[in-house]
Every structure is written in structure tokens, then in C-alpha cells.
Scaffold this motif. Structure first.
Motif, PDB file in Angstrom:
ATOM      1  N   LEU A  72      70.392  -3.426 109.544  1.00  0.00           N
ATOM      2  CA  LEU A  72      69.868  -4.550 109.506  1.00  0.00           C
ATOM      3  C   LEU A  72      68.068  -4.672 110.290  1.00  0.00           C
ATOM      4  CD1 LEU A  72      71.844  -4.119 113.887  1.00  0.00           C
ATOM      5  CD2 LEU A  72      72.348  -6.041 112.277  1.00  0.00           C
ATOM      6  N   ASP A  73      67.743  -3.769 109.077  1.00  0.00           N
ATOM      7  CA  ASP A  73      66.048  -3.714 109.178  1.00  0.00           C
ATOM      8  C   ASP A  73      65.802  -4.519 107.918  1.00  0.00           C
ATOM      9  OD1 ASP A  73      63.788  -2.646 110.100  1.00  0.00           O
ATOM     10  OD2 ASP A  73      64.013  -1.126 108.573  1.00  0.00           O
ATOM     11  N   PRO A  74      65.021  -5.218 107.764  1.00  0.00           N
ATOM     12  CA  PRO A  74      63.384  -5.402 108.456  1.00  0.00           C
ATOM     13  C   PRO A  74      63.689  -6.294 110.062  1.00  0.00           C
ATOM     14  CG  PRO A  74      63.436  -6.617 106.490  1.00  0.00           C
ATOM     15  CD  PRO A  74      64.609  -5.633 106.638  1.00  0.00           C
ATOM     16  N   MET A  83      70.805 -11.790 111.084  1.00  0.00           N
ATOM     17  CA  MET A  83      71.747 -11.046 110.898  1.00  0.00           C
ATOM     18  C   MET A  83      72.244 -10.052 111.956  1.00  0.00           C
ATOM     19  SD  MET A  83      69.926  -8.701 107.569  1.00  0.00           S
ATOM     20  CE  MET A  83      68.536  -8.122 108.471  1.00  0.00           C
ATOM     21  N   GLU A  84      73.819 -10.290 111.697  1.00  0.00           N
ATOM     22  CA  GLU A  84      74.943 -10.299 112.641  1.00  0.00           C
ATOM     23  C   GLU A  84      75.587  -8.792 112.295  1.00  0.00           C
ATOM     24  OE1 GLU A  84      77.801 -11.486 116.054  1.00  0.00           O
ATOM     25  OE2 GLU A  84      76.551 -12.174 115.082  1.00  0.00           O
ATOM     26  N   LEU A  85      75.647  -7.299 112.914  1.00  0.00           N
ATOM     27  CA  LEU A  85      76.590  -6.119 112.738  1.00  0.00           C
ATOM     28  C   LEU A  85      77.835  -6.222 113.955  1.00  0.00           C
ATOM     29  CD1 LEU A  85      77.029  -3.854 110.497  1.00  0.00           C
ATOM     30  CD2 LEU A  85      75.673  -2.567 113.245  1.00  0.00           C
ATOM     31  N   LEU A  86      78.803  -6.290 112.945  1.00  0.00           N
ATOM     32  CA  LEU A  86      79.828  -6.285 113.926  1.00  0.00           C
ATOM     33  C   LEU A  86      80.717  -5.301 113.844  1.00  0.00           C
ATOM     34  CD1 LEU A  86      81.997 -10.090 113.391  1.00  0.00           C
ATOM     35  CD2 LEU A  86      79.788  -9.126 115.319  1.00  0.00           C
ATOM     36  N   ALA A  87      80.762  -4.730 114.505  1.00  0.00           N
ATOM     37  CA  ALA A  87      81.589  -2.757 114.264  1.00  0.00           C
ATOM     38  C   ALA A  87      83.239  -2.858 115.654  1.00  0.00           C
ATOM     39  CB  ALA A  87      79.868  -1.425 114.814  1.00  0.00           C
ATOM     40  N   GLU A  88      84.032  -1.947 114.788  1.00  0.00           N
ATOM     41  CA  GLU A  88      84.648  -1.632 115.647  1.00  0.00           C
ATOM     42  C   GLU A  88      84.574  -0.449 115.757  1.00  0.00           C
ATOM     43  OE1 GLU A  88      88.526  -1.438 113.629  1.00  0.00           O
ATOM     44  OE2 GLU A  88      88.411   0.187 113.543  1.00  0.00           O
ATOM     45  N   PHE A  98      75.491  -5.938 117.519  1.00  0.00           N
ATOM     46  CA  PHE A  98      74.080  -5.793 117.425  1.00  0.00           C
ATOM     47  C   PHE A  98      73.344  -6.411 116.458  1.00  0.00           C
ATOM     48  CE2 PHE A  98      76.077  -2.056 118.110  1.00  0.00           C
ATOM     49  CZ  PHE A  98      75.434  -1.602 119.333  1.00  0.00           C
ATOM     50  N   ASP A  99      72.181  -7.333 116.880  1.00  0.00           N
ATOM     51  CA  ASP A  99      71.786  -8.278 115.284  1.00  0.00           C
ATOM     52  C   ASP A  99      70.526  -7.148 115.751  1.00  0.00           C
ATOM     53  OD1 ASP A  99      69.777  -9.183 117.957  1.00  0.00           O
ATOM     54  OD2 ASP A  99      70.775 -10.592 117.924  1.00  0.00           O
ATOM     55  N   SER A 100      69.863  -8.341 113.932  1.00  0.00           N
ATOM     56  CA  SER A 100      68.532  -7.685 113.831  1.00  0.00           C
ATOM     57  C   SER A 100      67.135  -8.718 114.708  1.00  0.00           C
ATOM     58  CB  SER A 100      68.495  -9.060 112.232  1.00  0.00           C
ATOM     59  OG  SER A 100      68.702  -9.887 112.431  1.00  0.00           O
ATOM     60  N   LEU A 240      77.102  -9.677 108.805  1.00  0.00           N
ATOM     61  CA  LEU A 240      76.850 -11.213 108.328  1.00  0.00           C
ATOM     62  C   LEU A 240      75.393 -11.605 108.561  1.00  0.00           C
ATOM     63  CD1 LEU A 240      79.174 -12.557 111.298  1.00  0.00           C
ATOM     64  CD2 LEU A 240      79.857 -12.257 109.028  1.00  0.00           C
ATOM     65  N   ARG A 241      75.269 -12.428 107.236  1.00  0.00           N
ATOM     66  CA  ARG A 241      73.890 -12.314 106.959  1.00  0.00           C
ATOM     67  C   ARG A 241      74.086 -13.801 106.922  1.00  0.00           C
ATOM     68  NH1 ARG A 241      70.797  -8.580 104.721  1.00  0.00           N
ATOM     69  NH2 ARG A 241      72.202  -6.692 104.234  1.00  0.00           N
TER      70      ARG A 241
END
Length: 256
Positions: A72-74, A83-88, A98-100, A240-241
Motif C-alpha cells: 500500500l506504499d506510497p 489502493m485497497e487491500l483485502l486480506a483473508e 486496509f487502504d492507502s 485493488l488499484r
């Protein structure tokens, strides 16, 4: 104080959202929602110039939490996270989001939409340590910090549950917050007590003691979530971008 990975990935980890649905289901929903939003703007040249074509990139990942969060950096300085992170998570019951965004993670605002559209519950766990270096003697009997010059930010601990049955606008079934705002601590207690709560704690004199990170962990664990345990997350995840031109971006190691 309990944190995720010792605050190495703050401010991204100052708020975590968990949705009671499998990773694949949330990935499909979020991708389609983003494509629909962008499709609505395809006839507006100024929007397409800024956001690009109506597509969203989906990148499957498989790694530990530290490496996943590093993707998620920068961080984004503007109003929209690109950006968004989807984690199992362990057991596959919950998916973490989580997001950026650098200053104000937007995932906590999205959880109500997800709860409504997917017909499932969401949990928001928030924590941001109050600035280090503020000595105990600088706090009065009500938990107010007397030396405002020592403050480099604002502490917050929060726990909330969203549910379709709670209704609009935000679908919050239960909401608890201990937050430093406008030079004083404030406590929010909305909704009915749940059977795993400790209501007696909400009567403590010092507001920061009413909802500690340890209490947030206990509440989350009652729902099958272990928010501060890095092993609880992953290894499967999706990044996801969004096709948006960032307002401005800053490397995490340069963020205050």
C-alpha cells in the motif's frame, strides 16, 4: 500498548475493518462496485481524464502481513485512496480491509455499505496511541492532557459493529469510541450492550481507561477476530488499484 506490527505500518493500521464474508465474495463486490462507479462517469471527459478508463486492477497476493501492507506504499494524501487491500483471515470467516489513505482510512466508512449490500456484519477496530512523551503527571483526574504543546496527534480507541438490521445511514449496531478531540477526551457509547461487553468499564473516571486496546481485543476475539495478531492475517489477499490520479503521495517513512 497493543498495535499491529508495532506501528511499523501506521497510519494504515490505525483502523482495521473486518467483514463477515469470504475474500472472493468481497473482491467481486468491491470490483463491480468500482467499475459501476467509473462507468457512470465515462461520458464525462473531465472525469475520465482524471480517473482513466473504467477499469480496476485486481492483483492476487500471497504473503505475510508485513509484505501485504507494504504493497500500500506510497500513501495517498488526497481525499481518495487509490489502493485497497483485502486480506483473508484465520478460519476464512472474516476478511480484513486496509487502504492507502495517509490521514483518514476510508475503509471504516465503507463497512456500512458492505454490511447492507452483502447482508452481513462488519466490525471496525480502531487504535492510535496518544503521543509519546506526555508524562503521567500531565494528565488530570478526568484524563485530560494539561500540556497541549506536548501533543503531536490525537489518541483514539474504537470498536463498532455494523449490521443490515441497524438501518441507514451508517448501519451501526454498536459503537464505542474513546477519542482525544478539541483538547479533551470524549467517550461515545451508542447502541445496546452486547453479551461479551464489560459495561462497568464505561463508568471509569479516566476516559482512556474505558475502552483500552486490550478491551477491544477481548471484544473482537468474542467474534472470532484477533486484530493485533499478525499471524491472523493472510497469506491470501487481493490488492485493488483504482484508476485514479492521486492528489499527492508520500512514502510511509516520511509520514509523521
Amino acid at each position: 500498548m497493543l498495535t499491529i506490527l508495532d506501528e511499523e505500518f501506521a497510519p494504515t493500521t490505525s483502523c482495521a475493518v473486518f467483514v463477515n464474508a469470504p475474500l472472493e465474495r468481497i473482491t467481486t463486490f468491491e470490483t463491480e462496485r468500482e467499475r459501476t462507479r467509473l462507468e457512470r462517469n465515462k461520458d464525462r471527459p473531465e472525469r475520465e481524464r482524471i480517473h482513466g478508463p473504467a477499469t480496476v486492477a485486481v492483483e492476487p497476493l500471497n504473503s505475510d502481513l508485513a509484505e501485504l501492507l507494504g504493497r500500500l506504499d506510497p500513501l495517498d494524501m488526497g481525499p481518495e485512496a487509490t489502493m485497497e487491500l483485502l486480506a483473508e483471515t484465520g478460519g476464512g470467516r472474516w476478511t480484513a480491509l486496509f487502504d492507502s489513505s495517509a490521514a483518514d482510512p476510508a475503509v471504516d466508512r465503507a463497512v456500512g455499505v458492505l454490511a447492507e449490500q452483502l447482508g452481513t456484519r462488519g466490525v471496525v477496530a480502531a487504535w492510535r496511541p496518544h503521543p509519546a512523551g506526555t508524562e503521567a503527571e500531565e494528565v488530570d483526574a478526568d484524563g485530560q492532557y494539561l500540556d497541549e504543546d506536548a501533543l503531536g496527534g490525537a489518541g483514539v480507541t474504537g470498536f463498532a459493529i455494523t449490521d443490515p438490521s441497524a438501518g441507514p445511514p451508517d448501519f451501526y449496531l454498536r459503537q464505542l469510541h474513546a477519542e482525544y478531540a478539541y483538547d479533551q477526551w470524549e467517550f461515545t457509547d451508542d447502541g445496546e450492550y452486547l453479551d461479551f461487553e464489560d459495561p462497568a468499564a464505561y463508568e471509569l473516571q479516566r476516559i482512556p481507561d474505558r475502552l483500552t486496546p486490550e478491551r477491544v481485543v477481548a471484544y473482537c476475539r468474542a467474534l472470532g477476530i484477533d486484530p493485533f495478531n499478525a499471524q491472523f492475517y493472510g497469506p491470501r489477499a487481493v490488492l485493488l488499484r483504482r484508476p485514479a490520479e492521486p492528489f499527492d503521495r508520500v512514502p510511509r517513512n516520511r509520514w509523521p
